[in-house]
Motif scaffolding. Structure first.
Motif, PDB file in Angstrom:
ATOM      1  N   PRO A  63     -16.750  52.928  81.396  1.00 39.85           N
ATOM      2  CA  PRO A  63     -16.921  52.681  82.832  1.00 39.85           C
ATOM      3  C   PRO A  63     -16.329  51.349  83.309  1.00 39.85           C
ATOM      4  O   PRO A  63     -15.982  51.210  84.470  1.00 39.85           O
ATOM      5  N   ASN A  64     -16.195  50.389  82.408  1.00 45.46           N
ATOM      6  CA  ASN A  64     -15.626  49.092  82.804  1.00 45.46           C
ATOM      7  C   ASN A  64     -14.112  49.050  82.603  1.00 45.46           C
ATOM      8  O   ASN A  64     -13.524  47.979  82.547  1.00 45.46           O
ATOM      9  N   SER A  65     -13.464  50.205  82.456  1.00 43.96           N
ATOM     10  CA  SER A  65     -12.022  50.374  82.316  1.00 43.96           C
ATOM     11  C   SER A  65     -11.479  49.970  80.953  1.00 43.96           C
ATOM     12  O   SER A  65     -10.269  49.910  80.776  1.00 43.96           O
ATOM     13  N   MET A  66     -12.340  49.692  79.999  1.00 46.43           N
ATOM     14  CA  MET A  66     -11.882  49.370  78.649  1.00 46.43           C
ATOM     15  C   MET A  66     -11.471  50.671  77.954  1.00 46.43           C
ATOM     16  O   MET A  66     -12.033  51.725  78.225  1.00 46.43           O
ATOM     17  N   LEU A  67     -10.501  50.559  77.047  1.00 47.75           N
ATOM     18  CA  LEU A  67     -10.022  51.711  76.291  1.00 47.75           C
ATOM     19  C   LEU A  67     -10.306  51.519  74.812  1.00 47.75           C
ATOM     20  O   LEU A  67     -10.264  50.399  74.311  1.00 47.75           O
ATOM     21  N   GLU A  68     -10.569  52.628  74.137  1.00 42.92           N
ATOM     22  CA  GLU A  68     -10.746  52.604  72.690  1.00 42.92           C
ATOM     23  C   GLU A  68      -9.992  53.795  72.112  1.00 42.92           C
ATOM     24  O   GLU A  68     -10.071  54.894  72.644  1.00 42.92           O
ATOM     25  N   PHE A  69      -9.243  53.543  71.038  1.00 39.95           N
ATOM     26  CA  PHE A  69      -8.451  54.590  70.405  1.00 39.95           C
ATOM     27  C   PHE A  69      -8.935  54.773  68.978  1.00 39.95           C
ATOM     28  O   PHE A  69      -9.128  53.809  68.255  1.00 39.95           O
ATOM     29  N   GLU A  70      -9.066  56.039  68.577  1.00 43.98           N
ATOM     30  CA  GLU A  70      -9.515  56.354  67.228  1.00 43.98           C
ATOM     31  C   GLU A  70      -8.716  57.554  66.725  1.00 43.98           C
ATOM     32  O   GLU A  70      -8.786  58.634  67.312  1.00 43.98           O
ATOM     33  N   PRO A  71      -7.939  57.362  65.653  1.00 47.52           N
ATOM     34  CA  PRO A  71      -7.176  58.503  65.139  1.00 47.52           C
ATOM     35  C   PRO A  71      -8.099  59.566  64.543  1.00 47.52           C
ATOM     36  O   PRO A  71      -9.114  59.233  63.940  1.00 47.52           O
ATOM     37  N   GLN A  72      -7.738  60.805  64.745  1.00 45.85           N
ATOM     38  CA  GLN A  72      -8.499  61.929  64.208  1.00 45.85           C
ATOM     39  C   GLN A  72      -7.673  62.555  63.100  1.00 45.85           C
ATOM     40  O   GLN A  72      -6.558  63.022  63.341  1.00 45.85           O
ATOM     41  N   PHE A  73      -8.202  62.554  61.897  1.00 46.82           N
ATOM     42  CA  PHE A  73      -7.478  63.107  60.761  1.00 46.82           C
ATOM     43  C   PHE A  73      -8.112  64.415  60.336  1.00 46.82           C
ATOM     44  O   PHE A  73      -9.334  64.572  60.405  1.00 46.82           O
TER      45      PHE A  73
END
Length: 158
Positions: A99-109
């Protein structure tokens, strides 16, 4: 006329009782509202400034996903990911927009991903996927909410 006026006033005051209705208590009303809300769908998808010009909700959503996929591919194209893992052509990346516009990326294997060094790929992704343009969070009933989705990212072979 003078006798008719008090009679009309009396009838008007007596007829108010016919308009009384049972008001549901707030707990029942809240439960009803909560059941009506589709929690799997948002009112507005996350977006970037370029996509907000579009008026159609589906086009706006597709514009955002295309923008995000292209940006991730562009950031990963500079890296040695394709030379370190030549058999790896596509990575699925779970993207979380807070909600605070932060992004998080997590690869899916996949479950059988022992052929890849998942820790190394994860660290490369975290190092490269920084400094994104401003992302506006998804909106549900006027409130910014957290959203997650998985994007297939094609790693360009050089």
């Amino acid at each position: 006329m003078k006798k008719l006026l008090p009679l009309i006033a009396f009838l008007l005051l007596q007829s108010c009782q016919y308009f009384e209705k049972n008001v549901p208590n707030e707990k029942d009303l809240l439960e009803k509202q909560m059941k009506e809300i589709d929690w799997k769908e948002v009112d507005e998808y996350p977006s970037v400034t370029d996509c907000e010009k579009l008026t159609d909700k589906e086009l706006q959503k597709q514009c955002f996903f295309d923008f995000l996929t292209a940006t991730i591919q562009e950031k990963l194209a500079v890296d040695t990911l394709s030379s370190l893992f030549p058999k790896l052509d596509t990575i699925e990346v779970k993207v979380t927009v807070f909600p605070n516009s932060m992004l998080e990326f997590e690869p899916q294997f996949p479950q059988d991903s022992v052929a890849y060094d998942t820790i190394k790929i994860d660290s490369i992704l975290k190092a490269r996927l920084v400094d994104f343009p401003q992302i506006n969070p998804a909106i549900k009933r006027g409130i910014p909410v957290k959203t997650q989705f998985v994007l297939p990212v094609i790693i360009k072979q050089e």
